[in-house]
Write an enzyme that holds these catalytic residues in place. Structure first.
Site, PDB file in Angstrom:
ATOM      1  CG  ASP A   1      -2.242   0.763   0.969  1.00  0.00           C
ATOM      2  OD1 ASP A   1      -2.177   2.002   0.838  1.00  0.00           O
ATOM      3  OD2 ASP A   1      -3.307   0.133   0.895  1.00  0.00           O
TER       4      ASP A   1
ATOM      5  N   GLY B   1       4.618   1.486  -1.596  1.00  0.00           N
ATOM      6  CA  GLY B   1       4.926   1.833  -2.979  1.00  0.00           C
ATOM      7  C   GLY B   1       3.705   2.358  -3.698  1.00  0.00           C
ATOM      8  CG  ASP B   2       2.280   4.783  -7.532  1.00  0.00           C
ATOM      9  OD1 ASP B   2       1.159   4.251  -7.674  1.00  0.00           O
ATOM     10  OD2 ASP B   2       2.623   5.813  -8.138  1.00  0.00           O
ATOM     11  CG  PHE B   3      -1.741   0.224  -6.637  1.00  0.00           C
ATOM     12  CD1 PHE B   3      -2.216   1.290  -7.374  1.00  0.00           C
ATOM     13  CD2 PHE B   3      -2.463  -0.180  -5.511  1.00  0.00           C
ATOM     14  CE1 PHE B   3      -3.375   1.966  -7.009  1.00  0.00           C
ATOM     15  CE2 PHE B   3      -3.629   0.493  -5.131  1.00  0.00           C
ATOM     16  CZ  PHE B   3      -4.082   1.573  -5.889  1.00  0.00           C
TER      17      PHE B   3
ATOM     18  NE  ARG C   1     -13.633  -3.141   1.144  1.00  0.00           N
ATOM     19  CZ  ARG C   1     -14.092  -2.816   2.340  1.00  0.00           C
ATOM     20  NH1 ARG C   1     -15.373  -2.672   2.524  1.00  0.00           N
ATOM     21  NH2 ARG C   1     -13.280  -2.646   3.347  1.00  0.00           N
TER      22      ARG C   1
ATOM     23  CG  HIS D   1     -14.480   0.940  -5.832  1.00  0.00           C
ATOM     24  ND1 HIS D   1     -14.286  -0.113  -4.971  1.00  0.00           N
ATOM     25  CD2 HIS D   1     -14.392   2.053  -5.061  1.00  0.00           C
ATOM     26  CE1 HIS D   1     -14.091   0.353  -3.749  1.00  0.00           C
ATOM     27  NE2 HIS D   1     -14.146   1.656  -3.777  1.00  0.00           N
TER      28      HIS D   1
HETATM   29  C1  LIG Z   1     -10.631   1.838  -0.777  1.00  0.00           C
HETATM   30  S1  LIG Z   1      -9.148   1.363  -0.013  1.00  0.00           S
HETATM   31  C2  LIG Z   1      -9.314  -0.408   0.125  1.00  0.00           C
HETATM   32  C3  LIG Z   1      -8.474  -0.975   1.227  1.00  0.00           C
HETATM   33  C4  LIG Z   1      -8.600  -2.486   1.435  1.00  0.00           C
HETATM   34  N1  LIG Z   1      -8.085  -3.231   0.309  1.00  0.00           N
HETATM   35  C5  LIG Z   1     -10.034  -2.883   1.754  1.00  0.00           C
HETATM   36  O1  LIG Z   1     -10.633  -3.690   1.052  1.00  0.00           O
HETATM   37  O2  LIG Z   1     -10.544  -2.387   2.774  1.00  0.00           O
HETATM   38  C6  LIG Z   1      -7.971   1.568  -1.325  1.00  0.00           C
HETATM   39  C7  LIG Z   1      -6.534   1.349  -0.895  1.00  0.00           C
HETATM   40  O3  LIG Z   1      -5.660   1.653  -2.002  1.00  0.00           O
HETATM   41  C8  LIG Z   1      -4.513   2.303  -1.476  1.00  0.00           C
HETATM   42  N2  LIG Z   1      -3.849   3.076  -2.533  1.00  0.00           N
HETATM   43  C9  LIG Z   1      -4.309   4.193  -3.147  1.00  0.00           C
HETATM   44  N3  LIG Z   1      -3.438   4.611  -4.069  1.00  0.00           N
HETATM   45  C10 LIG Z   1      -2.400   3.739  -4.045  1.00  0.00           C
HETATM   46  C11 LIG Z   1      -1.204   3.633  -4.798  1.00  0.00           C
HETATM   47  N4  LIG Z   1      -0.918   4.514  -5.775  1.00  0.00           N
HETATM   48  N5  LIG Z   1      -0.358   2.607  -4.532  1.00  0.00           N
HETATM   49  C12 LIG Z   1      -0.651   1.710  -3.552  1.00  0.00           C
HETATM   50  N6  LIG Z   1      -1.793   1.750  -2.812  1.00  0.00           N
HETATM   51  C13 LIG Z   1      -2.654   2.759  -3.058  1.00  0.00           C
HETATM   52  C14 LIG Z   1      -5.088   3.171  -0.388  1.00  0.00           C
HETATM   53  O4  LIG Z   1      -4.107   3.625   0.515  1.00  0.00           O
HETATM   54  C15 LIG Z   1      -6.126   2.251   0.245  1.00  0.00           C
HETATM   55  O5  LIG Z   1      -5.587   1.489   1.298  1.00  0.00           O
END
Ligand SMILES: C[S@@+](CC[C@H](N)C(=O)[O-])C[C@H]1O[C@@H](n2cnc3c(N)ncnc32)[C@H](O)[C@@H]1O
Length: 335
Positions: free
Chosen positions: A198, A224-226, A241, A244
């Site tokens: 994350d 990191g950055d996915f 989640r 979306h």
């Molecule tokens: C809506 S939350 C869902 C969290 C978890 N998977 C759940 O089901 O409760 C989206 C997640 O994506 C992460 N996220 C957003 N941008 C990101 C990025 N560029 N790289 C990695 N993670 C990221 C956020 O920090 C967050 O934890």
């Protein structure tokens, strides 16, 4: 039961906002925590909160009308089953989701006309920056957001029942938040190891969650950055989640990054509220408009839309299983 006549049905929708604001106020003031295990009068609560007794009495009376509380000023107000869910630190608490809904989401919904007229993001319009940059620079809001996401205990508990993880080697939870879901999965199967991936600030908070579950040996945390890359070495990638929140182009980048580090036969498991013809559309369509307001291109998708994104990224959709709260788990195989 007959459907209410149109004027009443519409009015009920419109005043839903008043109810939501009042529930938010109760959660913000931590009234449910103050009522845990005891009945109290508004005068008593007002003294502790530094609030105005008569104003608080009328708010508590409305909350009792909404069945969030029960009782009255004579007997004292207490918590109903719904009210219990607004306490902090209880299993299944949705207090953090109520705070997120009542603050960042509420400010965004207040600009829905702006989004309709300009197509611009309501969230950016009111906060001056996009959602995840805002969370990066607001640690308190970021913790609330993470806890709001990880409060979905009922959903997470069902994931290992819907998919058998015992044959997995290494499970990478992409956008895994504070590790609650991966912790639940690893607790259900002894064999697999795990990686929570994350944003760097978020995985720092996941450490406490995993050590509380005694899983630090089996699980690593990677920041990191996915959109750029995801950790290599997994055979099962969970994206819960998260898609979306993103446009099709960004989803293709995330799924493509999973494809780049997997081999044929490996799995991607996507957990989403899929728009399905035979389910109540209210949750998925509300979430779709929320994504319109708070993200740049995020949306709820149909099963076919998910299938197409997967196919374009090198995965084939194999199975879809239902999860609680209208969520589904979509199981795709790297081809
Ligand atoms: C809506 S939350 C869902 C969290 C978890 N998977 C759940 O089901 O409760 C989206 C997640 O994506 C992460 N996220 C957003 N941008 C990101 C990025 N560029 N790289 C990695 N993670 C990221 C956020 O920090 C967050 O934890």
């Amino acid at each position: 039961m007959n459907k209410p006549a149109a004027p009443k049905a519409l009015l009920n929708i419109v005043i839903g906002e008043w109810a939501a604001r009042t529930v938010y106020a109760a959660a913000k003031l931590r009234i449910p925590d103050l009522l845990a295990g005891q009945r109290r009068t508004s005068a008593d609560l007002a003294a502790e909160l530094g609030a105005v007794p008569e104003a608080l009495r009328r708010i508590l009376r409305y909350l009792a009308g909404l069945e969030v509380l029960d009782g009255d000023e004579q007997r004292g107000f207490g918590l109903t089953e719904m009210g219990q869910l607004l306490r902090t630190e209880v299993t299944g608490s949705i207090r953090d989701f109520v705070i997120l809904s009542g603050e960042e989401w509420h400010r965004s919904w207040s600009q829905v006309v702006h989004t309709a007229q300009t197509g611009g993001q309501a969230f950016e319009h009111v906060h001056g920056t996009n959602l995840f940059s805002y969370l990066d620079s607001n640690p308190e809001a970021s913790r609330t957001f993470d806890r709001a996401m990880s409060g979905s205990v009922k959903l997470f508990n069902e994931v290992p029942n819907a998919y058998d993880f015992s044959g997995a080697g290494t499970i990478v939870d992409v956008g895994g938040g504070n590790g609650e879901l991966l912790g639940t999965i690893l607790a259900s199967a002894e064999g697999p190891r795990g990686v929570v991936f994350d944003r760097p600030d978020v995985v720092a908070a996941a450490e406490a969650e995993l050590s509380a579950r005694g899983l630090t040996e089996r699980c690593t945390l990677v920041g990191g950055d996915f959109l750029r890359s995801v950790p290599a070495g997994g055979d099962t990638y969970v994206i819960s989640r998260t898609l979306h929140n993103w446009s099709d182009e960004h989803c293709l980048a995330i799924l493509g990054n999973c494809a780049a580090v997997t081999k044929p036969g490996d799995r991607v498991l996507v957990i989403e509220r899929v728009i399905l013809p035979d389910t109540d559309p209210r949750l998925s369509l509300a979430q779709d408009v929320l994504m319109l307001l708070v993200t740049g291109g995020g949306r709820a998708r149909t099963k076919d839309e998910h299938r197409e994104l997967m196919e374009k990224s090198g995965f084939a959709l194999r199975e879809v299983h239902a999860l609680p709260q209208d969520f589904s788990i979509l199981v795709a195989e790297r081809v």
